[in-house]
Write an enzyme that holds these catalytic residues in place. Structure first.
Site, PDB file in Angstrom:
ATOM      1  N   ILE A   1       0.898  -1.079   0.126  1.00  0.00           N
ATOM      2  CA  ILE A   1      -0.136   0.086   0.008  1.00  0.00           C
ATOM      3  C   ILE A   1       0.996   1.318   0.020  1.00  0.00           C
ATOM      4  O   ILE A   1       0.327   2.225  -0.352  1.00  0.00           O
ATOM      5  CB  ILE A   1      -1.097   0.069   1.139  1.00  0.00           C
ATOM      6  CG1 ILE A   1      -1.662  -1.204   1.504  1.00  0.00           C
ATOM      7  CG2 ILE A   1      -2.027   0.891   0.975  1.00  0.00           C
ATOM      8  CD1 ILE A   1      -2.680  -1.277   2.351  1.00  0.00           C
ATOM      9  N   GLY A   2       2.083   1.143   0.460  1.00  0.00           N
ATOM     10  CA  GLY A   2       2.824   2.292   0.613  1.00  0.00           C
ATOM     11  C   GLY A   2       4.526   2.265   0.340  1.00  0.00           C
ATOM     12  O   GLY A   2       5.186   2.791   0.853  1.00  0.00           O
TER      13      GLY A   2
ATOM     14  N   SER B   1       0.819  -2.568  11.229  1.00  0.00           N
ATOM     15  CA  SER B   1       2.230  -2.332  11.064  1.00  0.00           C
ATOM     16  C   SER B   1       2.826  -3.494  11.089  1.00  0.00           C
ATOM     17  O   SER B   1       3.863  -3.658  11.848  1.00  0.00           O
ATOM     18  CB  SER B   1       2.607  -1.408  12.170  1.00  0.00           C
ATOM     19  OG  SER B   1       2.130   0.123  12.111  1.00  0.00           O
ATOM     20  N   ARG B   2       2.588  -4.736  10.256  1.00  0.00           N
ATOM     21  CA  ARG B   2       3.420  -5.684  10.355  1.00  0.00           C
ATOM     22  C   ARG B   2       4.291  -6.180   9.345  1.00  0.00           C
ATOM     23  O   ARG B   2       5.093  -6.998   9.288  1.00  0.00           O
ATOM     24  CB  ARG B   2       2.201  -7.162  10.765  1.00  0.00           C
ATOM     25  CG  ARG B   2       1.515  -7.437   9.621  1.00  0.00           C
ATOM     26  CD  ARG B   2       0.684  -8.347   9.669  1.00  0.00           C
ATOM     27  NE  ARG B   2       0.800  -9.246   8.347  1.00  0.00           N
ATOM     28  CZ  ARG B   2       1.672 -10.099   8.020  1.00  0.00           C
ATOM     29  NH1 ARG B   2       2.570 -10.605   8.782  1.00  0.00           N
ATOM     30  NH2 ARG B   2       1.449 -10.809   6.832  1.00  0.00           N
TER      31      ARG B   2
ATOM     32  N   THR C   1       6.532  -4.661   6.903  1.00  0.00           N
ATOM     33  CA  THR C   1       8.081  -4.667   6.978  1.00  0.00           C
ATOM     34  C   THR C   1       8.861  -5.380   7.903  1.00  0.00           C
ATOM     35  O   THR C   1       9.701  -5.757   7.805  1.00  0.00           O
ATOM     36  CB  THR C   1       8.449  -3.048   7.362  1.00  0.00           C
ATOM     37  OG1 THR C   1       7.414  -2.545   6.319  1.00  0.00           O
ATOM     38  CG2 THR C   1       9.945  -2.777   6.916  1.00  0.00           C
TER      39      THR C   1
ATOM     40  N   GLY D   1       7.967  -1.522  13.281  1.00  0.00           N
ATOM     41  CA  GLY D   1       6.623  -1.179  12.384  1.00  0.00           C
ATOM     42  C   GLY D   1       6.467   0.393  12.593  1.00  0.00           C
ATOM     43  O   GLY D   1       6.536   1.014  13.592  1.00  0.00           O
ATOM     44  N   VAL D   2       6.014   0.938  11.632  1.00  0.00           N
ATOM     45  CA  VAL D   2       5.572   2.370  11.529  1.00  0.00           C
ATOM     46  C   VAL D   2       4.417   3.000  11.438  1.00  0.00           C
ATOM     47  O   VAL D   2       3.926   3.785  12.075  1.00  0.00           O
ATOM     48  CB  VAL D   2       6.572   2.991  10.442  1.00  0.00           C
ATOM     49  CG1 VAL D   2       6.409   4.495  10.143  1.00  0.00           C
ATOM     50  CG2 VAL D   2       8.078   2.440  10.656  1.00  0.00           C
TER      51      VAL D   2
ATOM     52  N   GLU E   1       0.825   2.660  12.196  1.00  0.00           N
ATOM     53  CA  GLU E   1      -0.107   2.913  12.825  1.00  0.00           C
ATOM     54  C   GLU E   1       0.110   4.054  13.827  1.00  0.00           C
ATOM     55  O   GLU E   1      -0.982   5.015  13.794  1.00  0.00           O
ATOM     56  CB  GLU E   1      -0.671   1.632  13.784  1.00  0.00           C
ATOM     57  CG  GLU E   1      -0.349   0.346  12.928  1.00  0.00           C
ATOM     58  CD  GLU E   1      -1.810   0.072  12.243  1.00  0.00           C
ATOM     59  OE1 GLU E   1      -2.769   0.013  13.002  1.00  0.00           O
ATOM     60  OE2 GLU E   1      -1.614  -0.528  10.969  1.00  0.00           O
TER      61      GLU E   1
END
Ligand code: FES
Ligand code: FES
Lengths: 163, 764
Positions: free
Chosen positions: B496-497, B537-538, B540, B720-721, B723
């Protein structure tokens, strides 16, 4: 159902004749009839800018333009932005500045940016934010988009100077 | 501006003991060119041969019984090929399916996809039509006659909890602290978390503040509407093309709802135009599948923007009461929270996560949290970025600020004193491992922003912190070594990003090759091992972990091959910086050996399959400067800085992007966004014009400070980033407004009329 009409237009430098119903929007015809799916649909009522294309050089939201209105017009869509041998400086700047996350808003932003830089080759941050306020992005917080647009302006200037 | 505060020594010790070559750099994303040229195919862009179009008919009422549905006129319209209703789905029974960011009851999921005997919100899907064109399908929708018996509706959480409120479900009995109630009600569940002795804690306090807060229903607001295209083949196999956060989750949900074996559904995840938690549960996929079954053609179903607002997952409106006590030294002695969240038409709000997060930034020796999950006549809520935590932080962080103001404590010092740290026990039980709350506060403390005094009339500065768990869950990847030395990586986490680049970079780092030498693809459910959703946020963290494992697997195989070629024992071969070193100065670069692989034996394919335990929680602290117009109540953001402990930033640009995007969603939630309903339960602002998400004109640049406290549970320290950055903004803004004009906002959004109302109330 009303009869279909023939519309003659120029899209990305090529003459196109197409058949459409009077009720079809330009967005629908670009995407579903001509398979130019790079132009995106986010709202269908003119509020998100994802469907932005250039019509006779001006940015329009193609969801609010009827396809029959494109008769005789010159259109530019995201598919026509890159030269054959690479990317447009605006596209390059979006990549280098990580100005996209999901990327659904990106074609619309790139088209609006093209229009902005045609009108104003050296915009300030404020100019950029004002001009692009009709394009919504939900992922990036706009920070890197605005930077990419400012960087595009620099890149374009360099490209022009080099010519 | 952005800074990366990397503790070099720590970062290194988590990886290979050497500074990273690829991690921490900013390569151009692999899918970038496709996405800036319009070539990337999103869900709505797919066009299989023979495609026809579906349209969903939705309820015009917020609460009604469906007495009958007459589809005869619609079916008679030329060009219409099929009409389906709930009867065409199977009744899956009351089974619970875990979706990764919350669970669903399958019977309720099925009823939400197409209503059975009752509609529970305006916009609830009732029937669907497939026709040769979308226009014919739309016309046909208007010809379906649904006979409704309209029922009284209830739209907000407090009203829904009252005895005497209209009941959504006659058979919903509150799970009251584990006991089933005897009378039906709109409260699905009441649970409690407790630690210490709450009364004693408050008795020790010098100052106790208790406040109530209300937050509006808001939407994830992804720019791409939901879409699904399905082909039900004559052999009973179904292909689904869709934009989803979880292809495997869609596969399972579709299989359950249309009653086929799971392996008969193949989900092809298209590029996805934003999700934020809202594209996990299915809406259109099963509908497209049954329409295809009935017509023998591929069917594409799209939502329009109003459908998205009215028919898909908003995040809950909520009522929260918080009480906090501190002693003379400014230490928290006790905290208590009462939290009631709207679930929408069926139970399942993110109240659990909200309750676990509310006090998580602090050490709370004595605490009690009561959570309530409440059904109301609004769309079924879905996850939205740190689901449940933003509402909670708005309440708690505002009370913290008020305490600091009253006791004349510096808000950052207060946070440092009371910060959760390694060994702190959350009120709901878990004890923190090494976490970075303190570091996130210190980063703000030493920022330029904080050190620059704010001057001017009607201006104020506010800070707030937030916590999110992050999560691990299952991921699997495979990676093939090509003769040119590039590695093709197939992973199953929809991107998604920019995550496919973050995952590829971890593979590249491990193999000692360049990020560009990895070619990542997001596979469909038949081409890659099982993967849980993209969320929490899982990706990566966990899919990156799987890529690391796949790289190690490749290395083992290539070491073996080098040993075979050199005729030495594999123990004599080592990997160094992408090369393979043997005895007597023997050496292959990765590329040299890759070129020999298929000439000398079996292909080298690496496999990574993980279910990692050690996900690390994330903390963020934000500071914002605002100016409030006392005439209109409009809040202008002057400056914004967000700091966050991310563990290790794999691709800093996309880490910054997550922080900036999350912060801006939080700003929209704080200042503007809200569902407006009339008395009949009709949403009055279901367009992007009237449901106003921030534009670039509303904002300054969002400065970020990336703090890296490596997560010991990941080979490269990733936490994880995505959220946590949405959590602090509403509270930080409320605290800034309080400083600017002296009014405490206790309701979201803090839109101009509400702020003005408070300013005027204070004056009179
Ligand atoms: S789709 Fe045209 S403006 Fe949103
Ligand atoms: S990048 Fe997703 S909407 Fe802009």
């Amino acid at each position: 159902m009303a009869k279909k009409r023939i519309v003659s237009t120029t899209i990305n430098g090529r003459q196109v004749e197409l058949l459409c119903e009077p009720r079809q929007t330009l967005l629908e015809v670009l995407r579903d009839t001509l398979d130019l799916t790079g132009t995106k649909e986010g709202c269908s009522n003119g509020n998100c800018g994802a469907c932005t294309v250039l019509m006779n050089g001006r940015p329009v939201v193609s969801c609010l333009v009827l396809a029959v209105e494109a008769e005789g017009a010159t259109l530019e869509t995201i598919e026509g932005v890159a030269p054959v041998d690479g990317l447009d400086p605006v596209q390059q700047a979006f990549l280098e500045n990580a100005a996209l996350q999901c990327g659904i808003c990106t074609p619309g932003f790139i088209m609006s940016t093209k229009a902005l830089l045609n009108e104003n080759p050296d915009p300030t941050e404020h100019d950029v934010r004002f001009y692009l306020s009709g394009n919504l992005c939900r992922c990036t917080g706009y920070d890197k988009i605005v930077r990419a647009v400012l960087d595009s302006a620099q890149k374009r200037k360099k490209a022009v100077a080099a010519k | 501006m952005s800074t990366v505060e990397r503790d070099k020594a720590k970062a290194g010790s988590n990886g290979n003991g050497k500074p990273y070559k690829v991690i921490g750099t900013r390569p151009i994303r692999h899918d970038g060119v496709d996405k800036v040229t319009g070539r990337a195919k999103y869900g709505a862009d797919i066009h299989p041969t023979g495609l026809i179009y579906g349209v969903v008919l939705r309820s015009p009422h917020a609460h009604a019984k469906i007495k009958s549905i007459d589809v005869s006129k619609a079916l008679a319209l030329p060009g219409v090929r099929a009409v389906v209703t709930h009867k065409d789905l199977r009744e899956p029974g009351d089974r619970i399916l875990e979706l990764g960011e919350g669970a669903v009851n399958l019977r309720e999921l099925s009823n939400n996809v197409l209503a059975a005997d009752k509609v529970l919100y305006k916009g609830h899907a009732v029937a669907a039509i497939a026709a040769d064109t979308i226009h014919i399908a739309e016309e046909a929708a208007g010809l379906i006659k649904v006979d409704y018996e309209i029922l009284p509706s209830v739209l907000d959480v407090e009203a829904a909890m009252n005895s005497g409120a209209p009941l959504l479900h006659a058979n919903l009995f509150t799970d009251e602290l584990g006991q089933k109630a005897t009378q039906p009600s709109n409260v699905a569940k009441h649970f409690r978390f407790e630690t210490g002795e709450i009364e004693k804690g408050f008795a020790k306090a010098k100052l106790v503040i208790e406040r109530e807060f209300r937050t509006a229903t808001v939407h994830q607001g992804y720019i791409e509407p939901h879409n699904a295209t399905a082909l039900w083949n004559a052999d009973g196999h179904i292909t689904v093309w869709t934009s989803t956060q979880g292809a495997f989750s869609v596969r399972q949900q579709v299989a359950e709802l249309v009653d086929v074996p799971i392996s008969h559904v193949k989900v092809i995840p298209m590029e996805i135009g934003g999700g934020f938690g809202g594209k996990i549960r299915v809406y259109l996929e099963p509908v497209a599948a049954i329409l295809s079954k009935r017509t023998g053609r591929p069917v594409k179903v799209l939502m329009n923007r109003a459908d998205v607002f009215e028919g898909t997952g908003p995040t809950p409106g909520s009522y929260i009461r918080v009480k906090l006590g501190v002693d003379a030294q400014g230490m928290i002695t006790a905290g208590q929270a009462y939290m009631a969240y709207e679930a929408g038409g069926y139970p399942g709000s993110p109240i659990g996560a909200g309750a676990m997060c509310i006090f998580a930034c602090y050490n709370i020796p004595n605490g009690r949290i009561d959570g309530y999950d409440v059904v109301v006549n609004k769309p079924q809520t879905s996850a939205y970025r740190a689901p449940g935590a933003t509402n909670a932080a708005f309440a708690l962080e505002t009370v913290v600020d008020e305490i600091c103001t009253q006791l004349k404590l510096d808000p950052l010092e207060f946070r440092l004193k009371n910060a959760a740290r390694e060994g702190t026990r959350r009120v709901d039980g878990p004890v923190f491992p090494r976490v970075g709350m303190i570091e996130s506060v210190e980063a703000i403390q030493s920022s330029e922003h904080w050190k620059t005094p704010l001057t001017g009339k009607n201006r104020g500065r506010g800070v707030a912190s937030g916590f999110w768990f992050n999560c691990g869950l299952k991921s699997a990847v495979s990676a093939t070594v090509n003769p040119d030395g590039n590695v093709s990586l197939v992973e199953g986490s929809t991107d998604i990003g920019g995550s496919r680049t973050g995952i590829a970079m971890q593979l590249a780092e491990t193999l000692g090759i360049a990020a560009e030498d990895v070619i990542p693809t997001v596979g469909d459910t038949d081409s890659v091992g099982y993967n849980d959703i993209t969320g929490g946020s899982r990706v990566t963290f966990a899919t990156g972990y799987a890529a690391y494992e796949a790289a190690r697997d490749i290395q083992r195989q290539m070491v073996g091959r080098a040993a075979q070629l050199w005729e030495v024992d594999p123990s004599q071969v080592t990997c160094e910086q992408g090369s393979f070193i043997g005895p007597e100065g023997k050496k292959f670069t990765f590329k040299e050996l890759a070129a020999l692989v298929n000439k000398t034996g079996e292909p080298v394919v690496g496999r990574g399959s993980v279910d990692p335990e050690g996900c690390g929680g994330a903390f963020a602290t934000h500071v914002v400067d605002v100016e409030v117009d006392p005439e209109t109540g409009k809040v202008q953001i002057l400056r914004y800085t967000a700091s966050q402990d991310v563990g290790t930033a794999i691709h800093p640009s996309y880490v910054e992007g997550q922080i900036q995007g999350g912060a801006v969603q939080g700003i929209g939630w704080g200042l503007n966004e809200e569902y407006f309903y009339d008395a009949q339960g009709t949403m009055k602002n279901a367009t992007f014009l009237d449901y106003r998400i921030p534009t670039c004109y509303d904002l300054p640049f969002i400065d970020t400070i990336i703090v890296e406290v490596p997560n010991p549970g990941h080979p490269y320290g990733v936490r994880g980033v995505g959220e946590v950055p949405i959590i602090p903004p509403p509270a930080a803004l409320a605290n800034a407004i309080a400083q600017a004009v002296g009014v405490r906002m206790t309701q979201l959004p803090m839109s101009p009329p509400r702020v003005l109302h408070e300013i005027l109330a204070k004056k009179s």
